[in-house]
Enzyme design. Sequence first.
Site, PDB file in Angstrom:
ATOM      1  N   GLU A  55      13.000 -16.929  21.075  1.00 17.88           N
ATOM      2  CA  GLU A  55      13.717 -15.677  20.799  1.00 17.88           C
ATOM      3  C   GLU A  55      15.021 -15.937  20.053  1.00 17.88           C
ATOM      4  O   GLU A  55      15.723 -16.921  20.340  1.00 17.88           O
ATOM      5  CB  GLU A  55      14.028 -14.962  22.119  1.00 17.88           C
ATOM      6  CG  GLU A  55      12.777 -14.499  22.838  1.00 17.88           C
ATOM      7  CD  GLU A  55      13.005 -14.121  24.296  1.00 17.88           C
ATOM      8  OE1 GLU A  55      12.176 -13.380  24.832  1.00 17.88           O
ATOM      9  OE2 GLU A  55      13.995 -14.580  24.898  1.00 17.88           O
ATOM     10  N   ARG A 111      25.871 -16.121  32.415  1.00 18.57           N
ATOM     11  CA  ARG A 111      26.007 -14.717  31.975  1.00 18.57           C
ATOM     12  C   ARG A 111      24.933 -13.829  32.599  1.00 18.57           C
ATOM     13  O   ARG A 111      25.158 -12.661  32.878  1.00 18.57           O
ATOM     14  CB  ARG A 111      26.070 -14.604  30.456  1.00 18.57           C
ATOM     15  CG  ARG A 111      24.798 -14.932  29.640  1.00 18.57           C
ATOM     16  CD  ARG A 111      23.743 -13.839  29.704  1.00 18.57           C
ATOM     17  NE  ARG A 111      22.868 -13.798  28.572  1.00 18.57           N
ATOM     18  CZ  ARG A 111      21.567 -13.546  28.632  1.00 18.57           C
ATOM     19  NH1 ARG A 111      20.949 -13.400  29.804  1.00 18.57           N
ATOM     20  NH2 ARG A 111      20.857 -13.464  27.547  1.00 18.57           N
ATOM     21  N   GLN A 139      17.784 -20.507  37.772  1.00 13.21           N
ATOM     22  CA  GLN A 139      18.731 -19.379  37.792  1.00 13.21           C
ATOM     23  C   GLN A 139      19.225 -19.040  39.202  1.00 13.21           C
ATOM     24  O   GLN A 139      20.251 -18.364  39.353  1.00 13.21           O
ATOM     25  CB  GLN A 139      18.066 -18.103  37.225  1.00 13.21           C
ATOM     26  CG  GLN A 139      17.386 -18.268  35.880  1.00 13.21           C
ATOM     27  CD  GLN A 139      18.333 -18.672  34.776  1.00 13.21           C
ATOM     28  OE1 GLN A 139      19.447 -18.155  34.684  1.00 13.21           O
ATOM     29  NE2 GLN A 139      17.927 -19.615  33.947  1.00 13.21           N
ATOM     30  N   ASP A 160      10.113 -19.905  47.675  1.00  9.48           N
ATOM     31  CA  ASP A 160       9.515 -20.421  46.442  1.00  9.48           C
ATOM     32  C   ASP A 160       8.303 -21.248  46.898  1.00  9.48           C
ATOM     33  O   ASP A 160       8.401 -21.985  47.891  1.00  9.48           O
ATOM     34  CB  ASP A 160      10.531 -21.327  45.710  1.00  9.48           C
ATOM     35  CG  ASP A 160      10.117 -21.642  44.274  1.00  9.48           C
ATOM     36  OD1 ASP A 160      10.891 -21.328  43.348  1.00  9.48           O
ATOM     37  OD2 ASP A 160       9.009 -22.213  44.071  1.00  9.48           O
ATOM     38  N   ASP A 226      10.507 -10.681  31.753  1.00 11.07           N
ATOM     39  CA  ASP A 226      11.368 -10.532  30.572  1.00 11.07           C
ATOM     40  C   ASP A 226      10.609 -10.723  29.268  1.00 11.07           C
ATOM     41  O   ASP A 226      11.209 -11.031  28.237  1.00 11.07           O
ATOM     42  CB  ASP A 226      12.567 -11.502  30.665  1.00 11.07           C
ATOM     43  CG  ASP A 226      12.132 -12.957  30.777  1.00 11.07           C
ATOM     44  OD1 ASP A 226      10.918 -13.218  30.835  1.00 11.07           O
ATOM     45  OD2 ASP A 226      13.009 -13.837  30.802  1.00 11.07           O
ATOM     46  N   LYS A 230       4.645 -10.380  31.141  1.00  9.79           N
ATOM     47  CA  LYS A 230       5.278 -11.241  32.164  1.00  9.79           C
ATOM     48  C   LYS A 230       6.157 -10.362  33.037  1.00  9.79           C
ATOM     49  O   LYS A 230       7.290 -10.051  32.681  1.00  9.79           O
ATOM     50  CB  LYS A 230       6.098 -12.330  31.461  1.00  9.79           C
ATOM     51  CG  LYS A 230       6.885 -13.256  32.363  1.00  9.79           C
ATOM     52  CD  LYS A 230       7.364 -14.471  31.558  1.00  9.79           C
ATOM     53  CE  LYS A 230       8.319 -15.369  32.305  1.00  9.79           C
ATOM     54  NZ  LYS A 230       9.729 -15.011  32.100  1.00  9.79           N
ATOM     55  N   VAL A 292      16.296  -7.981  31.282  1.00 10.44           N
ATOM     56  CA  VAL A 292      15.516  -8.904  30.452  1.00 10.44           C
ATOM     57  C   VAL A 292      16.429  -9.889  29.715  1.00 10.44           C
ATOM     58  O   VAL A 292      15.962 -10.844  29.100  1.00 10.44           O
ATOM     59  CB  VAL A 292      14.627  -8.152  29.431  1.00 10.44           C
ATOM     60  CG1 VAL A 292      13.565  -7.327  30.145  1.00 10.44           C
ATOM     61  CG2 VAL A 292      15.459  -7.267  28.512  1.00 10.44           C
TER      62      VAL A 292
HETATM   63  P1  NAD Z   1      12.419 -21.901  36.723  1.00  9.94           P
HETATM   64  O1  NAD Z   1      11.122 -22.288  36.109  1.00  9.94           O
HETATM   65  O2  NAD Z   1      13.489 -22.912  36.842  1.00  9.94           O
HETATM   66  O3  NAD Z   1      12.161 -21.320  38.192  1.00  9.94           O
HETATM   67  C1  NAD Z   1      11.212 -20.364  38.495  1.00  9.94           C
HETATM   68  C2  NAD Z   1      10.770 -20.550  39.940  1.00  9.94           C
HETATM   69  O4  NAD Z   1       9.882 -19.480  40.289  1.00  9.94           O
HETATM   70  C3  NAD Z   1       9.998 -21.851  40.179  1.00  9.94           C
HETATM   71  O5  NAD Z   1      10.667 -22.639  41.154  1.00  9.94           O
HETATM   72  C4  NAD Z   1       8.633 -21.380  40.679  1.00  9.94           C
HETATM   73  O6  NAD Z   1       8.069 -22.246  41.640  1.00  9.94           O
HETATM   74  C5  NAD Z   1       8.993 -20.019  41.242  1.00  9.94           C
HETATM   75  N1  NAD Z   1       7.859 -19.117  41.425  1.00  9.94           N
HETATM   76  C6  NAD Z   1       6.774 -18.951  40.630  1.00  9.94           C
HETATM   77  N2  NAD Z   1       5.950 -18.042  41.178  1.00  9.94           N
HETATM   78  C7  NAD Z   1       6.532 -17.621  42.337  1.00  9.94           C
HETATM   79  C8  NAD Z   1       6.182 -16.687  43.331  1.00  9.94           C
HETATM   80  N3  NAD Z   1       5.040 -15.994  43.269  1.00  9.94           N
HETATM   81  N4  NAD Z   1       7.025 -16.501  44.384  1.00  9.94           N
HETATM   82  C9  NAD Z   1       8.185 -17.169  44.452  1.00  9.94           C
HETATM   83  N5  NAD Z   1       8.577 -18.077  43.522  1.00  9.94           N
HETATM   84  C10 NAD Z   1       7.753 -18.299  42.471  1.00  9.94           C
HETATM   85  O7  NAD Z   1      12.923 -20.622  35.903  1.00  9.94           O
HETATM   86  P2  NAD Z   1      14.418 -20.034  35.817  1.00  9.94           P
HETATM   87  O8  NAD Z   1      15.155 -20.685  34.715  1.00  9.94           O
HETATM   88  O9  NAD Z   1      15.019 -20.013  37.180  1.00  9.94           O
HETATM   89  O10 NAD Z   1      14.104 -18.546  35.364  1.00  9.94           O
HETATM   90  C11 NAD Z   1      13.481 -17.642  36.248  1.00  9.94           C
HETATM   91  C12 NAD Z   1      12.959 -16.477  35.455  1.00  9.94           C
HETATM   92  O11 NAD Z   1      14.052 -15.715  34.932  1.00  9.94           O
HETATM   93  C13 NAD Z   1      12.126 -16.884  34.247  1.00  9.94           C
HETATM   94  O12 NAD Z   1      11.008 -16.042  34.174  1.00  9.94           O
HETATM   95  C14 NAD Z   1      13.041 -16.663  33.062  1.00  9.94           C
HETATM   96  O13 NAD Z   1      12.338 -16.360  31.889  1.00  9.94           O
HETATM   97  C15 NAD Z   1      13.860 -15.488  33.543  1.00  9.94           C
HETATM   98  N6  NAD Z   1      15.200 -15.361  32.968  1.00  9.94           N
HETATM   99  C16 NAD Z   1      15.649 -14.101  32.741  1.00  9.94           C
HETATM  100  C17 NAD Z   1      16.922 -13.917  32.245  1.00  9.94           C
HETATM  101  C18 NAD Z   1      17.446 -12.524  32.041  1.00  9.94           C
HETATM  102  O14 NAD Z   1      18.504 -12.354  31.458  1.00  9.94           O
HETATM  103  N7  NAD Z   1      16.771 -11.507  32.520  1.00  9.94           N
HETATM  104  C19 NAD Z   1      17.741 -15.021  31.957  1.00  9.94           C
HETATM  105  C20 NAD Z   1      17.263 -16.301  32.231  1.00  9.94           C
HETATM  106  C21 NAD Z   1      15.983 -16.460  32.751  1.00  9.94           C
END
Ligand code: NAD
Length: 337
Positions: A55, A111, A139, A160, A226, A230, A292
């Site tokens: 993106e 952020r 996150q 998790d 997001d 997904k 998102v």
């Molecule tokens: P990450 O891969 O580090 O962590 C995601 C976690 O989710 C993993 O530990 C995984 O085991 C867990 N998981 C998967 N399925 C699950 C379920 N059914 N129940 C519970 N846990 C489950 O990812 P991240 O960097 O922490 O990001 C998390 C999400 O947030 C991603 O989808 C990312 O794209 C999104 N994100 C959104 C924003 C925003 O501004 N909205 C910003 C950053 C990241």
Amino acid sequence: MKLVDEKAIRGVIHRAGNTRFNRLLLDALEEDFSRWESFNLSARHATHYPHGVFELMPCSDKRLYAFKYVNGHPRNTTSGKLSVVAIGMLADVESGYPLMICDMTLPTALRTAATAALAARHLARPQSSRLAMIGCGAQSEFQAVALRGVLPLDSVRYYDPDQAAMRKFRTNMEDQFTMLHPCGGVDEAIRGADVIVTATADKRKNVLFASALITPGTHIHALGGDCPGKTELPPDLLGQAKIVVEFARQATIEGEIQNSPGVKIHAELWEIICGNKAGRCSDEEITLFDSVGFALEDFSVMRLLYEMSSEYDLGMEIGLIPQPVDPKNLYGLLSAP
Ligand code: NAD
């Protein structure tokens, strides 16, 4: 032009102190959301692959132009890589010259969490004390810490499927929360929660819990859904919730609301911050911040990092822009020693 890498960003945060940095970031976001109409805003440009997304996210005002490159590859952690990595650039609008190139992986988490806190200040019940964290990846701790900055949270129930992620969450949060409850599933984790954060990464339309389990008054911050295809929430929950998004044009394509096209968006976050629309109106409302991630949030964190790294003399000057003696003689640079 300045390079502000991850080490320099850590330096800024250490010098300012975590709590002060988070407060300054929250203030910067609030200030920028308050002057929403003075920005050039657009939905991000996304290029999708079956396993991930790339993106580009631009945002500018009269003085500064910012953009971020960011990916989202949910399976990356299985090979020891981050799911989300990002690089940002800030430029001077007057000359078009870049001012800073910076790591945006850490700032994206900061952020995203500060935006969650800003929304929660308007949408969660002020007395919220119980947080549920679904997904304990990169996150998660940022979210918990930022939310605790605006709400009197004292307990976190977390889940998790990855036990190592659960242990990591506990280790990182032990000194922040007195009550940490590891849970065996999502349903157990959200029981009794005032605020639920869904931060899972899975490139599919997932349903983390049934809407019947959500009690009146709950605030949900859904950040893992997001991208098109997904999402994390049961679509029927959306009809029951007061929905707030960052930028409707982008959220409609990428957020939870992609699964419920007819559902009403109550407001964009800036409208609530500016007082044009109400935030939470009663203790019974279910509120949903369908986040998102929006380019304005990157703009805010980049301008703050630029100011603070300059103040603390962190980061380094780099020569990415050619500097010919005669700007019309770019060709002459080829024969320079
Ligand atoms: P990450 O891969 O580090 O962590 C995601 C976690 O989710 C993993 O530990 C995984 O085991 C867990 N998981 C998967 N399925 C699950 C379920 N059914 N129940 C519970 N846990 C489950 O990812 P991240 O960097 O922490 O990001 C998390 C999400 O947030 C991603 O989808 C990312 O794209 C999104 N994100 C959104 C924003 C925003 O501004 N909205 C910003 C950053 C990241």
